[in-house]
Motif scaffolding. Structure first.
Motif, mmCIF file in Angstrom:
data_model
loop_
_atom_site.group_PDB
_atom_site.id
_atom_site.type_symbol
_atom_site.label_atom_id
_atom_site.label_comp_id
_atom_site.label_asym_id
_atom_site.label_seq_id
_atom_site.Cartn_x
_atom_site.Cartn_y
_atom_site.Cartn_z
ATOM 1 N N GLY A 103 4.034 -2.640 -8.195
ATOM 2 C CA GLY A 103 3.029 -3.309 -9.167
ATOM 3 C C GLY A 103 2.044 -1.461 -9.522
ATOM 4 O O GLY A 103 1.273 -1.383 -10.398
ATOM 5 N N THR A 106 4.236 2.852 -10.477
ATOM 6 C CA THR A 106 4.530 3.031 -11.022
ATOM 7 C C THR A 106 5.483 4.391 -10.312
ATOM 8 O O THR A 106 4.484 4.795 -9.695
ATOM 9 C CB THR A 106 5.306 2.965 -12.920
ATOM 10 O OG1 THR A 106 3.546 4.240 -13.365
ATOM 11 C CG2 THR A 106 4.836 1.618 -13.429
ATOM 12 N N GLU A 156 2.903 6.864 -12.116
ATOM 13 C CA GLU A 156 1.047 6.782 -12.174
ATOM 14 C C GLU A 156 1.256 7.574 -10.591
ATOM 15 O O GLU A 156 0.129 8.241 -10.246
ATOM 16 C CB GLU A 156 1.284 5.454 -11.347
ATOM 17 C CG GLU A 156 0.529 4.690 -12.709
ATOM 18 C CD GLU A 156 0.371 2.982 -12.120
ATOM 19 O OE1 GLU A 156 -0.387 2.359 -12.964
ATOM 20 O OE2 GLU A 156 0.854 2.841 -11.873
ATOM 21 N N ALA A 184 1.112 11.557 -11.298
ATOM 22 C CA ALA A 184 -0.027 11.683 -12.300
ATOM 23 C C ALA A 184 -0.869 11.832 -11.155
ATOM 24 O O ALA A 184 -2.057 12.416 -11.564
ATOM 25 C CB ALA A 184 -0.080 10.944 -13.422
ATOM 26 N N LEU A 185 -1.199 11.924 -9.921
ATOM 27 C CA LEU A 185 -2.054 11.310 -8.834
ATOM 28 C C LEU A 185 -3.070 10.754 -8.879
ATOM 29 O O LEU A 185 -4.267 10.602 -8.709
ATOM 30 C CB LEU A 185 -2.237 12.462 -8.889
ATOM 31 C CG LEU A 185 -1.429 14.388 -8.332
ATOM 32 C CD1 LEU A 185 -2.097 15.186 -7.901
ATOM 33 C CD2 LEU A 185 -0.688 13.454 -6.744
ATOM 34 N N GLN A 186 -2.439 9.522 -9.568
ATOM 35 C CA GLN A 186 -3.409 8.395 -10.070
ATOM 36 C C GLN A 186 -3.465 7.806 -8.814
ATOM 37 O O GLN A 186 -3.331 7.014 -8.133
ATOM 38 C CB GLN A 186 -2.470 7.012 -10.995
ATOM 39 C CG GLN A 186 -3.676 6.305 -12.389
ATOM 40 C CD GLN A 186 -4.454 5.208 -11.371
ATOM 41 O OE1 GLN A 186 -3.482 4.969 -9.928
ATOM 42 N NE2 GLN A 186 -5.597 4.308 -11.374
ATOM 43 N N THR A 187 -5.531 7.425 -8.155
ATOM 44 C CA THR A 187 -5.871 7.352 -6.932
ATOM 45 C C THR A 187 -5.684 5.559 -6.649
ATOM 46 O O THR A 187 -5.019 5.837 -5.876
ATOM 47 C CB THR A 187 -7.372 7.256 -7.767
ATOM 48 O OG1 THR A 187 -7.857 8.798 -8.040
ATOM 49 C CG2 THR A 187 -8.071 7.153 -5.857
ATOM 50 N N ASP A 188 -5.568 5.037 -7.670
ATOM 51 C CA ASP A 188 -5.004 3.764 -7.196
ATOM 52 C C ASP A 188 -3.930 3.498 -6.624
ATOM 53 O O ASP A 188 -3.300 2.758 -5.275
ATOM 54 C CB ASP A 188 -5.336 2.560 -7.910
ATOM 55 C CG ASP A 188 -6.519 2.210 -8.346
ATOM 56 O OD1 ASP A 188 -7.768 2.404 -7.612
ATOM 57 O OD2 ASP A 188 -7.265 1.698 -9.529
ATOM 58 N N ASN A 204 -3.306 5.717 -3.065
ATOM 59 C CA ASN A 204 -4.026 5.210 -1.761
ATOM 60 C C ASN A 204 -2.753 3.843 -1.450
ATOM 61 O O ASN A 204 -2.918 3.733 -0.649
ATOM 62 C CB ASN A 204 -5.273 4.032 -2.681
ATOM 63 C CG ASN A 204 -6.377 5.233 -2.141
ATOM 64 O OD1 ASN A 204 -5.944 6.706 -2.056
ATOM 65 N ND2 ASN A 204 -7.544 4.476 -3.256
ATOM 66 N N GLN A 219 -1.377 3.065 1.824
ATOM 67 C CA GLN A 219 -1.043 1.500 2.294
ATOM 68 C C GLN A 219 -0.001 1.233 2.324
ATOM 69 O O GLN A 219 0.281 0.346 3.817
ATOM 70 C CB GLN A 219 -1.814 0.551 1.889
ATOM 71 C CG GLN A 219 -3.762 0.944 1.605
ATOM 72 C CD GLN A 219 -4.181 -0.275 0.546
ATOM 73 O OE1 GLN A 219 -4.076 -1.564 -0.335
ATOM 74 N NE2 GLN A 219 -5.570 0.415 0.775
#
Lengths: 346, 192
Positions: free
Chosen positions: A307, A309, A312, A315-319, A322, A326
């Protein structure tokens, strides 16, 4: 939005709004399911359930009630602590010095006082009721502050072995090069007289930080903090010698672009799947171009989380980050409660 | 689950439950949990992914149970536990690598999120989470948790007027942002 649909949004009365209804249907899939049941699964049964089950399971319920009371008292007793209340300290070997004087076998360490060991002595300090710090030979440690949920000490030099079973951030250990925060764990911290600090985590997680950088270190890994530089990148102690040397080169040669670039290439070349922890930490330390190189390598070691990419992650996208953490399946700091066995070693 | 307004605690009931919970009455605390769980879950959903929200919900109430003696005003349990939840969500992000370099943050702000891989529900939640705090919290409580505006006001301690304004303005902004998403909600494969 007309008045009727506004009323529907407000109190579900009046003419329904199709878009609001659609969002209710979509987002309803995230709704908390049976909140009462979830709490009962993790705590004690409610009175109604008790009365119903009482008819069938009196011995089990009695045991559960006793267990709950014991747990409640245990939690209370463990986490409550009066401000500035002294810590218990005992000599494990030799003659440690407390506040500059030879100490008795058992004594109290007050705020502002130091405990110091020589080459032949060791001491055990109780961190409130949350854990223990074993002060190894040739070490000096000072208690800076203590109050419920917030305990702070300074390791000037030497080695301490810490076992804590407490919520994250209950204990902070200052060193000359970074501040360490316990996230519910066991670890060993060594500080050289020049200020270089090394933390090795044996259970749970530790955070090592300065105002400009913070890192988290999982069990099995270690990290080095240097004066004026701060905490370096964590790596597993069973990583290859080449990998660990490259991490050290990368962390200590910020001003030498050639060495730094070469070190990064070597890190990527020698990384194992398990070393994804190191690569994920590095993402915050590099340029976007270098980040793409790291993510390419990461994807080969541990596939991108479903889910999300590559862009993302870059871009250090938080979700996305995370999710990647995990995907490493190494747990997370919030699971400190599950490390309850750490509480049994002292 | 929608709580009828009548089951939302009145001030007297709430004070009684809190007093009993302080003495270790787990059933009383369980009742507080039942009444406030949806509000707290909605607040967490506005900040963290759904699976994380479920975990954090338990942690928030466990922390509240342990720290109940620190609640200074028994009339403000909702606001107090909401603050615990917000702090816990911040902690979660902070320690799950939320802290980003300024370079990374600027880059993130300038990027268009890749919505194409998200389910429609995930997309809607993601867009809500991009809204200002006051709007996203009330919208997740209303749209995801199914609480009504009056219920949200009672549970959060906000005035009904504030909640109404937040819902109205938040929904307006949400509609605008959902229309900017490509493909827009309602036009994605498998839907409509």
């Amino acid at each position: 939005m007309n008045k009727a649909s506004e009323d529907y949004l407000w109190n579900k009365a009046g003419e329904s709004d199709p878009e609001v209804e659609r969002l209710e249907t979509l987002l309803g899939s995230f709704r908390l399911q049976s909140p009462q049941l979830m709490w009962q699964e993790t705590t004690t049964p409610t009175r109604n359930l008790l009365s119903r089950a009482k008819l069938r399971w009196p011995p089990i319920l009695a045991l559960a009630a006793v267990f709950s009371v014991v747990v409640a008292f245990f939690i209370r007793g463990r986490f409550e602590w009066l401000p500035d209340k002294a810590w218990q300290v005992s000599a494990l070997r030799g003659a440690p010095r407390l506040a500059g004087k030879a100490m008795n076998v058992n004594a109290n360490l007050a705020v502002g006082q130091t405990i110091e060991t020589d080459a032949a002595s060791r001491a055990r300090v109780h961190v409130a009721a949350l854990g223990v710090v074993d002060v190894e030979p040739d070490s000096r440690m000072r208690l800076i502050a203590t109050q419920e949920k917030r305990h702070r000490m300074l390791l000037e030099f030497g080695t301490i072995s810490v076992h804590m079973w407490a919520p994250p951030f209950s204990l902070a250990v200052e060193t000359p090069s970074a501040v360490l925060f316990d996230l519910g764990c066991a670890f060993t911290l060594h500080v050289e007289k020049g200020g270089r600090g090394t933390v090795h985590v044996t259970s749970g997680w530790v955070e090592f930080e300065t105002p400009s950088r913070n890192i988290v270190i999982p069990a099995g890994a270690e990290a080095v903090a240097l004066p004026l530089i701060g905490p370096g990148t964590p790596y597993y102690t069973d990583a290859t010698t080449a990998f660990k040397a490259s991490v050290t080169d990368f962390d200590t040669h910020h001003d030498d672009e050639a060495v730094r670039t070469s070190a990064l290439r070597s890190i990527l070349d020698t990384a194992r799947s398990r070393d994804a922890v190191t690569l994920l930490t590095l993402l915050n330390q590099v340029s976007p171009l270098e980040r793409r190189m790291i993510v390419d390598r990461l994807d080969k070691l541990v596939p991108l989380p479903a889910g999300y990419t590559r862009d993302e992650i870059v871009a250090l996208q938080t979700d996305a980050l995370n999710a990647y953490w995990q995907a490493l399946h190494i747990g997370n700091p919030k699971s400190w409660v599950m490390k309850w066995k750490d509480a049994l070693v002292y | 689950m929608t709580l009828p307004v009548s089951t939302v605690p009145g001030p007297h009931d709430e004070r009684r439950l809190i007093r009993k919970a302080r003495t270790g009455d787990r059933a009383a605390f369980g009742e507080l949990y039942r009444q406030y769980a949806s509000m707290v879950h909605g607040l967490l959903l506005a900040r963290v992914p759904p699976d994380v929200a479920d975990d954090l919900l338990q942690e928030v109430f466990l922390k509240a149970m342990i720290q109940l003696n620190q609640l200074r005003d028994d009339d403000h349990f909702g606001a107090w536990i909401a603050a615990i939840a917000r702090n816990r969500a911040v902690d979660h992000h902070r320690h799950a690598r939320e802290i980003q370099s300024s370079e990374g943050l600027l880059e993130l702000l300038s990027m268009e999120p890749n919505y194409s891989l998200l389910s429609e529900a995930q997309l809607a939640l993601t867009v809500i989470r991009s809204l200002p705090d006051a709007y996203r919290e009330t919208l997740t409580m209303r749209l995801a948790e199914g609480l009504s505006g009056p219920e949200i006001a009672v549970l959060t301690g906000l005035t009904p007027e504030s909640v109404r304004v937040n819902l109205h303005r938040g929904m307006k902004l949400l509609r605008e942002r959902l229309r900017q998403v490509d493909p827009p909600v309602g036009k994605r494969s498998g839907h409509e």
